[in-house]
Design a protein around this motif. Structure first.
Motif, PDB file in Angstrom:
ATOM      1  N   PRO A 276       1.668  11.425  -9.860  1.00 52.97           N
ATOM      2  CA  PRO A 276       1.643  10.205  -9.015  1.00 52.97           C
ATOM      3  C   PRO A 276       0.492  10.233  -8.011  1.00 52.97           C
ATOM      4  O   PRO A 276       0.131   9.225  -7.469  1.00 52.97           O
ATOM      5  CB  PRO A 276       3.002  10.262  -8.301  1.00 52.97           C
ATOM      6  CG  PRO A 276       3.869  11.096  -9.153  1.00 52.97           C
ATOM      7  CD  PRO A 276       2.968  12.105  -9.782  1.00 52.97           C
ATOM      8  N   THR A 277      -0.088  11.452  -7.856  1.00 52.46           N
ATOM      9  CA  THR A 277      -1.169  11.507  -6.865  1.00 52.46           C
ATOM     10  C   THR A 277      -2.514  11.136  -7.521  1.00 52.46           C
ATOM     11  O   THR A 277      -3.535  11.201  -6.875  1.00 52.46           O
ATOM     12  CB  THR A 277      -1.284  12.946  -6.305  1.00 52.46           C
ATOM     13  OG1 THR A 277      -1.522  13.833  -7.414  1.00 52.46           O
ATOM     14  CG2 THR A 277      -0.012  13.355  -5.595  1.00 52.46           C
ATOM     15  N   ARG A 278      -2.498  10.817  -8.826  1.00 52.13           N
ATOM     16  CA  ARG A 278      -3.785  10.444  -9.445  1.00 52.13           C
ATOM     17  C   ARG A 278      -4.400   9.334  -8.622  1.00 52.13           C
ATOM     18  O   ARG A 278      -3.721   8.503  -8.018  1.00 52.13           O
ATOM     19  CB  ARG A 278      -3.552   9.988 -10.880  1.00 52.13           C
ATOM     20  CG  ARG A 278      -3.366  11.156 -11.831  1.00 52.13           C
ATOM     21  CD  ARG A 278      -2.937  10.721 -13.201  1.00 52.13           C
ATOM     22  NE  ARG A 278      -4.013  10.086 -13.946  1.00 52.13           N
ATOM     23  CZ  ARG A 278      -3.850   9.758 -15.247  1.00 52.13           C
ATOM     24  NH1 ARG A 278      -2.699   9.960 -15.841  1.00 52.13           N
ATOM     25  NH2 ARG A 278      -4.833   9.190 -15.912  1.00 52.13           N
ATOM     26  N   GLY A 279      -5.792   9.298  -8.640  1.00 55.25           N
ATOM     27  CA  GLY A 279      -6.514   8.458  -7.682  1.00 55.25           C
ATOM     28  C   GLY A 279      -6.037   7.016  -7.686  1.00 55.25           C
ATOM     29  O   GLY A 279      -5.775   6.422  -8.733  1.00 55.25           O
ATOM     30  N   LEU A 280      -6.042   6.458  -6.468  1.00 59.57           N
ATOM     31  CA  LEU A 280      -5.698   5.034  -6.366  1.00 59.57           C
ATOM     32  C   LEU A 280      -6.732   4.181  -7.084  1.00 59.57           C
ATOM     33  O   LEU A 280      -6.416   3.125  -7.626  1.00 59.57           O
ATOM     34  CB  LEU A 280      -5.600   4.640  -4.891  1.00 59.57           C
ATOM     35  CG  LEU A 280      -4.475   5.302  -4.089  1.00 59.57           C
ATOM     36  CD1 LEU A 280      -4.419   4.718  -2.683  1.00 59.57           C
ATOM     37  CD2 LEU A 280      -3.142   5.121  -4.785  1.00 59.57           C
TER      38      LEU A 280
ATOM     39  N   VAL B 215      -1.732 -14.351 -11.143  1.00 55.66           N
ATOM     40  CA  VAL B 215      -1.167 -13.152 -11.764  1.00 55.66           C
ATOM     41  C   VAL B 215      -1.065 -12.104 -10.661  1.00 55.66           C
ATOM     42  O   VAL B 215      -2.038 -11.861  -9.930  1.00 55.66           O
ATOM     43  CB  VAL B 215      -2.058 -12.623 -12.906  1.00 55.66           C
ATOM     44  CG1 VAL B 215      -1.471 -11.331 -13.478  1.00 55.66           C
ATOM     45  CG2 VAL B 215      -2.214 -13.677 -13.991  1.00 55.66           C
ATOM     46  N   SER B 216       0.107 -11.531 -10.500  1.00 56.58           N
ATOM     47  CA  SER B 216       0.324 -10.544  -9.445  1.00 56.58           C
ATOM     48  C   SER B 216       0.824  -9.243 -10.061  1.00 56.58           C
ATOM     49  O   SER B 216       1.840  -9.217 -10.754  1.00 56.58           O
ATOM     50  CB  SER B 216       1.367 -11.062  -8.439  1.00 56.58           C
ATOM     51  OG  SER B 216       1.657 -10.068  -7.463  1.00 56.58           O
ATOM     52  N   VAL B 217       0.056  -8.155  -9.856  1.00 53.68           N
ATOM     53  CA  VAL B 217       0.413  -6.835 -10.390  1.00 53.68           C
ATOM     54  C   VAL B 217       0.313  -5.811  -9.265  1.00 53.68           C
ATOM     55  O   VAL B 217      -0.696  -5.739  -8.556  1.00 53.68           O
ATOM     56  CB  VAL B 217      -0.518  -6.416 -11.545  1.00 53.68           C
ATOM     57  CG1 VAL B 217      -0.226  -4.987 -12.000  1.00 53.68           C
ATOM     58  CG2 VAL B 217      -0.387  -7.388 -12.724  1.00 53.68           C
TER      59      VAL B 217
ATOM     60  N   THR C  68      -6.534   0.084 -13.639  1.00 50.87           N
ATOM     61  CA  THR C  68      -5.496  -0.337 -14.583  1.00 50.87           C
ATOM     62  C   THR C  68      -4.873  -1.664 -14.157  1.00 50.87           C
ATOM     63  O   THR C  68      -4.666  -2.559 -14.984  1.00 50.87           O
ATOM     64  CB  THR C  68      -4.402   0.746 -14.688  1.00 50.87           C
ATOM     65  OG1 THR C  68      -4.972   1.926 -15.243  1.00 50.87           O
ATOM     66  CG2 THR C  68      -3.239   0.277 -15.559  1.00 50.87           C
ATOM     67  N   ALA C  69      -4.620  -1.816 -12.879  1.00 46.68           N
ATOM     68  CA  ALA C  69      -4.037  -3.071 -12.392  1.00 46.68           C
ATOM     69  C   ALA C  69      -4.957  -4.240 -12.701  1.00 46.68           C
ATOM     70  O   ALA C  69      -4.508  -5.288 -13.192  1.00 46.68           O
ATOM     71  CB  ALA C  69      -3.786  -2.973 -10.891  1.00 46.68           C
TER      72      ALA C  69
ATOM     73  N   LEU D 261      -0.060  -1.439 -19.700  1.00 44.60           N
ATOM     74  CA  LEU D 261       0.562  -0.350 -18.939  1.00 44.60           C
ATOM     75  C   LEU D 261       1.098   0.724 -19.882  1.00 44.60           C
ATOM     76  O   LEU D 261       0.996   1.924 -19.596  1.00 44.60           O
ATOM     77  CB  LEU D 261       1.663  -0.904 -18.047  1.00 44.60           C
ATOM     78  CG  LEU D 261       1.200  -1.883 -16.961  1.00 44.60           C
ATOM     79  CD1 LEU D 261       2.393  -2.402 -16.158  1.00 44.60           C
ATOM     80  CD2 LEU D 261       0.161  -1.254 -16.040  1.00 44.60           C
ATOM     81  N   GLU D 262       1.642   0.321 -21.013  1.00 43.36           N
ATOM     82  CA  GLU D 262       2.137   1.329 -21.972  1.00 43.36           C
ATOM     83  C   GLU D 262       0.988   2.156 -22.538  1.00 43.36           C
ATOM     84  O   GLU D 262       1.147   3.329 -22.848  1.00 43.36           O
ATOM     85  CB  GLU D 262       2.909   0.635 -23.090  1.00 43.36           C
ATOM     86  CG  GLU D 262       4.243   0.085 -22.637  1.00 43.36           C
ATOM     87  CD  GLU D 262       5.022  -0.587 -23.751  1.00 43.36           C
ATOM     88  OE1 GLU D 262       6.252  -0.717 -23.607  1.00 43.36           O
ATOM     89  OE2 GLU D 262       4.390  -0.981 -24.747  1.00 43.36           O
TER      90      GLU D 262
END
Ligand code: LIP
Length: 282
Positions: free
Chosen positions: A17-21, A121-123, A27-28, A76-77
């Motif tokens: 979960p700490t992978r870079g923002l 579109v909101s992600v 991806t977003a 996302l998958e």
């Protein structure tokens, strides 16, 4: 069942979960782009857009909502197979990474169906502390708002910082109304009780864009009741990272039934005004 890029069951160690923002933001944005590509095909249907209803006769949904969400889920998958997903149109999936993607494939579906401006579109992706990354793209203006937690908020390449607010009496305030008629009537009474004490109201029809409007100073504040988590998961981060105070209308942490975003100097006076009129609503 979730699979990794070569179609095998997603057995790889969940990405930290700490992978870079920055990687999550990429991806977003790719997921937003995938949804926008689906939405762009609306013009092929003109006035012949089939609609269905969900929670009430005014809560519309179209095949575009579902196809746009499916496009986001596929992305996302592919890129984040161990993350959880929750989407407005039901593409929920459990995860093992500790991260959860929150998707509103078309925020402002009523505007979309009517061919009205402003639907988005909101992600967002969140951890146990809330939103980490958020991206909101207005499908009618091609503007892209985005933010990372602690990294600031942006409109395209321009960083957003809230301007100093006007006094409450000349504040331009955005709001919206839910799909339940009684909820709409109650919120309309709340709006009627304050409208003489502010400049004016704006009702755009997409919560994510209302939060972004606060972030870029197009409105001075935004409040609404009766939203869903996917309506504000991205937009609330963008507003907060631009310097807004984001809470519920009573000052508690933001929640689906109650949101308020404004410059800190205006937020306090709005809290007081909303508390003052709350008793008149019952
Ligand atoms: C919309 C919200 C908006 C609210 C609308 C509707 P949807 O979400 O973004 O703020 O006023 O009634 O709930 O349903 O278009 O994704």
């Amino acid at each position: 069942m979730r699979t990794d890029p070569d179609g095998q069951p997603a057995t790889a160690a969940p990405p930290s979960p700490t992978r870079g923002l920055a990687e999550l933001l990429r991806t977003a944005n790719r997921a937003v782009d995938d949804a926008l590509a689906v939405i762009a095909r609306r013009r092929d249907f003109g006035a012949n857009l089939a609609t269905e209803t969900k929670s009430s006769k005014t809560d519309l949904v179209t095949q575009f909502d579902r196809l746009a969400e499916a496009a986001v889920r596929s992305r996302l998958e592919l890129e984040r197979p161990a993350d959880a997903i929750v989407g407005e149109e039901g593409s929920d999936a459990a995860g093992s990474s500790g991260l959860r993607w929150v998707v509103d494939p078309i925020d402002g579906t009523t505007n979309f169906v009517y061919g009205h401006h402003h639907y988005a579109v909101s992600v967002a992706v969140e951890d146990e502390h809330g939103s980490l990354v958020g991206a909101v793209a207005d499908a009618t203006t091609s503007e892209r708002f985005w933010a990372t937690r602690g990294g600031g908020a942006f409109l395209d390449d321009t960083e957003l910082r809230l301007p100093s607010p006007p006094p409450l009496s000349t504040a331009l305030v955005a709001t919206g109304f839910g799909y339940d008629a009684d909820d709409r009537r109650r919120h309309a009474r709340r709006v009627a009780a304050i409208i003489g004490r502010i400049r004016d109201i704006r009702r755009v029809g997409a919560a994510s864009l209302d939060f972004c409007a606060v972030a870029c100073g197009r409105v001075d504040a935004y409040f609404e009741a009766d939203l869903a988590h996917w309506d504000f998961a991205a937009g609330s981060l963008i507003a907060r990272e631009a310097g807004a105070t984001v809470s519920a209308m009573d000052g508690a942490p933001i929640r689906p039934g109650s949101v308020l975003a404004a410059h800190p100097d205006l937020h306090r006076s709005l809290l007081d005004l909303l508390a003052e009129v709350e008793d008149e609503l019952d």
